[in-house]
Design an enzyme around this catalytic site. Structure first.
Site: not given
Ligand SMILES: Nc1nc2c(c(=O)[nH]1)N[C@H]1C(S)=C(S)[C@@H](COP(=O)(O)OP(=O)(O)OC[C@H]3O[C@@H](n4cnc5c(=O)[nH]c(N)nc54)[C@H](O)[C@@H]3O)O[C@H]1N2
Ligand SMILES: Nc1nc2c(c(=O)[nH]1)N[C@H]1C(S)=C(S)[C@@H](COP(=O)(O)OP(=O)(O)OC[C@H]3O[C@@H](n4cnc5c(=O)[nH]c(N)nc54)[C@H](O)[C@@H]3O)O[C@H]1N2
Ligand SMILES: [Mo]
Length: 777
Positions: A117, A115
């Site tokens: 991104w 899993y």
């Molecule tokens: N810059 C940046 N942007 C991203 C990402 C990143 O790594 N960096 N990741 C991307 C990815 S993979 C995803 S899945 C999306 C995720 O998008 P979201 O799930 O919306 O992102 P979060 O920042 O985890 O949460 C948003 C807000 O939810 C609120 N929150 C948390 N728990 C609760 C709760 O129980 N109740 C309420 N009402 N609020 C709560 C928190 O205050 C938090 O700031 O973001 C994407 N966008």
């Molecule tokens: N506590 C907590 N944990 C969370 C979350 C949260 O809200 N709270 N959010 C969750 C969510 S929504 C998500 S989506 C996950 C995200 O978790 P991940 O998607 O696993 O996080 P990334 O840091 O984007 O990892 C991508 C990796 O791929 C590598 N990479 C980039 N390009 C390439 C390529 O071309 N080839 C290869 N081989 N590698 C490459 C990067 O160097 C990096 O290490 O985290 C989850 N974890």
């Molecule tokens: Mo995510």
């Protein structure tokens, strides 16, 4: 169609990350500067770090094998040194290991769920490359659903429609501006998150689109523990709710609306099923507990009169209710999304311009943005001959419990006996909850093979690390199914050290392996189809062009696309509203649910043994639970503003956001004062599962009792004195590895209690960005 409005420097090329598109300025064949793509309304500064991480000590420069692995030692993973191998020896070794494990234990014992991104680009997509390789080899155990919103992916098809189809046809800000007067945002709409889009974007438009909706008279309510979860210009009313209690609030809103006879009875009859079976629970006839505003005040911490006022406001004006994806990443996250849909159904606005429900507006830049829908072709992965799978966040559970049963979406399954793990393009030592548990589980694996450009915490926990290129070192096509742009990415730098493209690495392994069911060694021809990078790009483009013409988009020829670098697609003429067809003519556009309608009561889910309608279930960890006597702070680990997850944490932009080198956390001044903590102090955040070091930023606009910290600081266990503690501030040392429920088995990072303590002595220095020792050949 082709972008030349601002006369881009003709000597530049284009590169794309999930955070946006950039022009690459080069001197003497080396990239020297990136500037945002000229159409981008709100370019993300995250791109800056792509150049400063192109080389440096964190890049993996050669194929390596872990020293302890050669000696049969699994304990040293994470802090071991490595031995350099030539590519031939490395590929021989990987092929030998895959063959050994497949022969002795079967394909199921290879876990390649992998899993993550990865990077933007439709051909060099690491997971697709790995999937195609494994499928041709004979298969492997894979993963289902995402960390982002697994709970929604599993429950929504039962009650309304699959999440991907709802996101593709998501209601836009344009529709909201024209049709809605009120947006109630559970979990807010944090603008930092709309920097991202899977596959990238040509223009970030969320902020402009939200401002336009506000200017058109739309009002906002931010239901979140953090005021900053909506941007200040929206002037939102802030309801600082206790984390994980949104379902109770939604129930009380529904209760008030129905008690005052303000619900849309006609819509509930014509487009929904099972309202009458939900009503006794809501009104209290079923369990003796009416879900009133007073009832919800106790749970949510929000005054009952505010709940009643909000309910009346919602029922008297065109309203959209939105839930952030974070609401799915908590225990029983399924219920939050179900109740959101039910609340919208009670209000009756579903399918009417700009109203109804939203599924994560702004969570990534495409959700809610007015954009073209274009089904771009992807690198074909084929079919996995092995059926074994896990719900993605059950990885530690699988490793610790081979053969154990688990439930998923009404089915009964068993975990395989995993011997080998293969990862390309993700970072479980970033993304998984309870990293101390994951480390224990990791000790069960015989061999971990990883492709990585960087010495990430996952690479440090791998046995064989193969150096992969990054986007700036490759030609590719970057495009997302919900964007107005597509880009021809051009290679701007030579591969660092000995790194290779994932595709080339897999082709090299395929050449050395016998696929299952065959007597002949070598399936590299089947894997590559005899194509090189350029030919694959052409094939993917031509297939996309065929699909585009069916959608009414006329794409230029491949040569013209490469020359121009960027394509602009026309967005739809009319603003999009989710489920508008179903609303207008439910018999002609039935939903893909058993009843063809919105299921307020689901016979299917009841038949699985789950509640048949949405219910409030008290989480095992929240501010109202017994455990809060010991750990009185609710930890929210949100997405980071300065990077994508753990990606580019070693770059300048992310490092500039650290405090004393640690990932900062936000805390209410009252909570800080009670613990003798001042702004900038180093603290230990801890619970019974682990600890991490952070530095405090005071935030009066955060609900007392809540601590927020971004995810993604590279995991850095304090190996010598306290291995359960991350010196750098990775919150997944604290989170619980708890499934949302036995329905979706999704991750529950946001269900987590902790305590905080000021550090009296200097903690050990952060070593996350020091690469391991690599011994030469
Ligand atoms: N810059 C940046 N942007 C991203 C990402 C990143 O790594 N960096 N990741 C991307 C990815 S993979 C995803 S899945 C999306 C995720 O998008 P979201 O799930 O919306 O992102 P979060 O920042 O985890 O949460 C948003 C807000 O939810 C609120 N929150 C948390 N728990 C609760 C709760 O129980 N109740 C309420 N009402 N609020 C709560 C928190 O205050 C938090 O700031 O973001 C994407 N966008
Ligand atoms: N506590 C907590 N944990 C969370 C979350 C949260 O809200 N709270 N959010 C969750 C969510 S929504 C998500 S989506 C996950 C995200 O978790 P991940 O998607 O696993 O996080 P990334 O840091 O984007 O990892 C991508 C990796 O791929 C590598 N990479 C980039 N390009 C390439 C390529 O071309 N080839 C290869 N081989 N590698 C490459 C990067 O160097 C990096 O290490 O985290 C989850 N974890
Ligand atoms: Mo995510």
């Amino acid at each position: 169609m082709i972008d030349d409005r601002d006369d881009p420097d003709p000597s530049t090329t284009l590169t794309v990350g999930h955070w946006g598109a950039y022009r690459v300025h080069s001197e003497n064949g080396r990239p020297t500067r990136l500037t945002p793509f000229e159409d981008d309304l709100e370019p993300s500064p995250i791109g800056d770090a792509m150049l400063d991480t192109l080389s440096g000590p964190c890049r993996v420069s050669a194929p390596v094998v872990r020293k302890g692995w050669l000696e049969g030692d699994r304990e040293a993973r994470g802090r071991d040194s490595y031995v350099e191998l030539g590519w031939d020896d490395a590929l021989d070794l990987v092929a030998r290991e895959l063959d050994r494990v497949r022969t002795d234990h079967g394909h199921e014992s290879i876990y390649a769920g992998s899993y993550g991104w990865a990077s933007a680009g439709r051909f060099h997509h690491a997971q697709s490359q790995l999937r195609r390789f494994m499928n041709l080899f004979g298969g492997c155990t894979t993963s289902k659903d995402s960390y982002s919103y697994a709970a929604a992916e599993v429950i929504l098809p039962h009650i309304v429609a699959p999440m991907p189809s709802l996101l593709l046809g998501h209601t836009s800000w344009k529709a909201i501006a024209e049709g809605a007067k009120l947006v109630v945002a559970f979990g807010g709409i944090a603008v930092r998150n709309s920097q991202m889009n899977p596959g990238g974007t040509g223009s970030h438009a969320q902020q402009a689109e939200m401002r336009a909706a506000r200017a058109a008279g739309v009002e906002f309510v931010n239901v979140s523990p953090a005021r900053a979860d909506t941007m200040p210009e929206l002037d939102a009313d802030w309801l600082p709710i206790r984390p994980n209690t949104d379902v109770a609030l939604m129930l009380a809103l529904a209760h008030t609306i129905i008690s005052e006879d303000r619900h849309d009875e006609a819509f509930l009859k014509s487009h929904c099923t099972g309202f009458d079976r939900f009503l006794p629970y809501l009104m209290g006839a079923a369990d003796g507990m009416p879900k009133t505003a007073d009832w919800a005040e106790e749970i949510t911490g929000l005054p009952a009169d505010k709940i009643v006022t909000l309910a009346r406001r919602m029922a008297s004006t065109p309203t959209l209710v939105n839930a952030s994806w974070s609401l799915t990443r908590q225990q029983n996250g399924e219920q939050a999304y179900w109740m959101l849909v039910v609340l919208a159904a009670i209000l009756g606005g579903i399918g009417i311009k700009g109203t109804g429900f939203g599924l994560g507006l702004g969570a990534v830049s495409s959700v809610g943005s007015h954009r073209a829908h274009m089904p771009w072709a992807a690198f074909p992965t084929g079919r996995n001959p092995v059926r074994s799978f896990i719900p993605v966040a059950r990885i530690a559970d699988m490793l610790l419990n081979p053969g154990a049963p688990f439930d998923y979406d009404g089915g009964h399954y068993r975990y395989p006996d995993t011997r080998l793990v293969y990862w390309a393009g993700g970072n479980p030592f970033h993304h998984h909850q309870d990293l101390n548990r994951l480390r224990r589980a990791w000790g069960r694996i015989e061999t971990v093979i990883v492709h990585e450009p960087f010495w990430t915490p996952l690479a440090r926990h791998a046995d064989i690390v193969l150096p992969a290129t990054v986007g700036l070192e490759r030609n590719d096509i970057a495009a997302s199914p919900r964007d107005n742009y597509a880009f021809a990415m051009k290679r701007a730098a030579d591969p660092y050290g000995q790194s290779r493209n994932d595709h080339a690495i897999f082709a090299g392994i395929a050449r050395r392996l016998r696929p299952s069911g065959s007597n002949e060694t070598g399936f590299d021809d089947a894997f590559t189809e005899g194509r090189g990078e350029g030919e694959w790009l052409r094939a993917i483009y031509e297939e996309s062009r065929r699909r585009a013409s069916a959608k009414g988009h006329d794409l230029p020829g491949f040569g013209e696309f490469l020359d121009s670098g960027a394509i602009r697609l026309a967005p739809p003429d009319e603003p999009v509203t989710m489920l508008s067809d179903f609303r207008a003519y439910p018999a002609g556009h039935p939903l893909p649910t058993p009843s063809g309608r919105i299921e307020i009561f689901s016979e299917t889910l009841a038949g699985f043994g789950h509640a048949g309608h949405p219910v409030w279930i008290e989480p095992s960890e929240w501010l109202g639970s017994e455990l809060s006597a010991k750990f009185p702070l609710h930890l929210i680990s949100h997405q980071p503003e300065r990077r994508l997850h753990s990606q580019l944490d070693h770059g300048s932009h992310s490092r500039a956001g650290k405090l004393q080198g640690r990932e900062p956390c936000r805390m209410n001044p009252q909570d800080a004062a009670a613990r003798n903590i001042a702004e900038g102090d180093l603290v230990r955040l801890f619970n019974d599962r682990g600890a991490c070091i952070s530095a405090v930023r005071l935030d009066a606009d955060l609900l007392p009792g809540v601590v927020m910290i971004a995810t993604g600081a590279w995991y850095d266990p304090d190996w010598d004195t306290d291995p359960e503690c991350c010196r750098h501030g990775n919150p997944n040392t604290l989170t619980r590895d708890l499934p949302t429920s036995t329905l979706a088995q999704g991750p529950s990072a946001q269900t987590c209690l902790i305590e905080a303590k000021r550090l009296e002595t200097e903690p050990p220095a952060v070593t996350a960005f020091d690469p391991p020792q690599v011994l030469g050949r």
